[in-house]
Motif scaffolding. Sequence first.
Motif, short mmCIF file in Angstrom:
data_model
loop_
_atom_site.label_atom_id
_atom_site.label_comp_id
_atom_site.label_asym_id
_atom_site.label_seq_id
_atom_site.Cartn_x
_atom_site.Cartn_y
_atom_site.Cartn_z
N GLY A 71 0.76 -1.31 0.03
CA GLY A 71 0.29 -0.35 -0.33
C GLY A 71 1.10 1.34 -0.30
O GLY A 71 1.96 0.48 -0.54
N VAL A 72 0.15 2.17 0.08
CA VAL A 72 1.21 3.75 -0.02
C VAL A 72 0.88 4.65 1.26
O VAL A 72 -0.93 4.85 1.40
N LYS A 73 1.47 5.18 2.30
CA LYS A 73 0.78 6.01 2.88
C LYS A 73 0.41 7.73 2.47
O LYS A 73 1.51 8.62 2.66
N SER A 74 -1.01 7.58 1.88
CA SER A 74 -0.73 7.89 1.00
C SER A 74 -1.58 9.78 2.06
O SER A 74 -2.22 10.94 1.41
N ALA A 75 -2.04 9.42 2.87
CA ALA A 75 -2.55 10.26 3.72
C ALA A 75 -2.33 10.18 5.20
O ALA A 75 -1.76 9.41 6.04
N VAL A 76 -2.03 11.36 5.71
CA VAL A 76 -1.94 11.89 7.68
C VAL A 76 -3.36 12.91 7.47
O VAL A 76 -2.99 14.08 7.36
N VAL A 77 -3.82 12.29 8.87
CA VAL A 77 -5.06 12.67 10.19
C VAL A 77 -4.46 13.02 11.33
O VAL A 77 -4.27 12.23 11.90
N LYS A 78 -4.28 14.69 11.19
CA LYS A 78 -4.07 14.59 12.55
C LYS A 78 -5.43 15.90 13.16
O LYS A 78 -5.65 16.52 12.90
N VAL A 79 -5.10 15.58 14.60
CA VAL A 79 -6.14 15.71 15.46
C VAL A 79 -5.30 16.65 16.64
O VAL A 79 -4.93 16.48 17.55
N SER A 80 -5.76 17.98 17.22
CA SER A 80 -5.49 19.00 18.06
C SER A 80 -5.84 18.52 19.19
O SER A 80 -6.00 17.82 18.75
N SER A 81 -4.99 19.30 19.93
CA SER A 81 -5.24 18.46 21.15
C SER A 81 -7.27 19.15 21.72
O SER A 81 -7.80 19.11 22.61
N VAL A 82 -7.48 19.59 20.69
CA VAL A 82 -9.13 20.52 20.37
C VAL A 82 -9.78 19.76 20.02
O VAL A 82 -10.91 20.64 19.87
#
Length: 279
Positions: A71-82
Motif C-alpha cells: 500500500g501507500v501512506k497517502s495521507a496523515v490525519v492530525k487531530v489537535s488538542s482541541v
Amino acid sequence: MKNKHCTILLLLLILSFLGGAGYWFRSLARPHKKVSKKTFLKKPVLFIHGYAGNRFSFGLMLKRFEKNNWGVKSAVVKVSSVGKVSVLGDPAAAGSMIQVLFENNRASIDEQAVWLRDILEELMQNYALKSVNIVAHSMGAVSVLSYLTNYGNERTLPEVSKLVTLGAPYNDIDPGKNSKTIEQSPMSVNGPLRPSAIYRKLKKMRHSIAAQTLFLNIIGDIDNGKSDGSVSVSSARSLRYLLDEHVYSELIIRGKKATHRKLHENREIDLKIRYFLYH
C-alpha cells in the motif's frame, strides 16, 4: 592545515547525517506522493496509535508495508488538542494507508472515540470513503472499540469492515497508563470475573457494533501466557466475550519479539495483518 581540513570534513559529515536524520524523522509523519502500481489494499486502512503514541508508533510499519508494495501512506490525519481534524495528502488514493496522530496523545478513551467519529465523518463527506479498515495498538484499539459501540451503525459514517488490534488492554482499570503490576483478569466461560468499568460499558453497548465488522485480535505473550510485558493476555483476550464467534479471530504471538512495544515492529505480525486485510 591538514587538521583544519579534517575538522571541516567531519563537520560536513555531521551536518549531512543530521540533515538525513531530520528528513527521515519528518517523513514518519508526512504522506508520501508515491503512486501504487498494485492495489493490494482494496480499502483505505487507518492506523491508530496507543496511549502516548506518536509518529514512531506505526511509522516504521507503514514504511515496511510500502517497501513490500502492500500500500501507500497517502495521507496523515492530525487531530489537535482541541479536536480539530486536518488531513494531509489524499486518503482516497489507490492502496491508501492513513496514519492518525493525536496531538493530545494522552486523551481519554471517550475523547478519542469522538475524535475518531470526526475523522471518519471528514473522510466520508470530503473524500467519499464509504468503507475502511483499521489497525490499532494498545489503548488506541480500546478507543476504536468504544467508537464502534457508540457510532458503528451510523449511516453517515464509513463502515468499518475489518479491525486489527495489537496488545489491547480491554479489561484494564486504566487502559492507558502502565501500572506497577500487570493487571490480570481471572476468567469464566462468560468472560472476566472482575470486569473493569470500561469493560462493563463496552459490554453494555456491544450490540451497537455493526454486525459485518470482522476482528483480528493479536496478543503478545512473553512469559508463558501471562502478558506481553505491559498488557496481560487475559485482558487482551477479553475482547472475545464481547463479539459473536463468526466475526472474531485471535492470534497469540510468543517470544522476544512479542513485547508490547514490538508488536508493531514484528515481521510475522506484518504478514498476518496483510493476510487478514486481503481475504
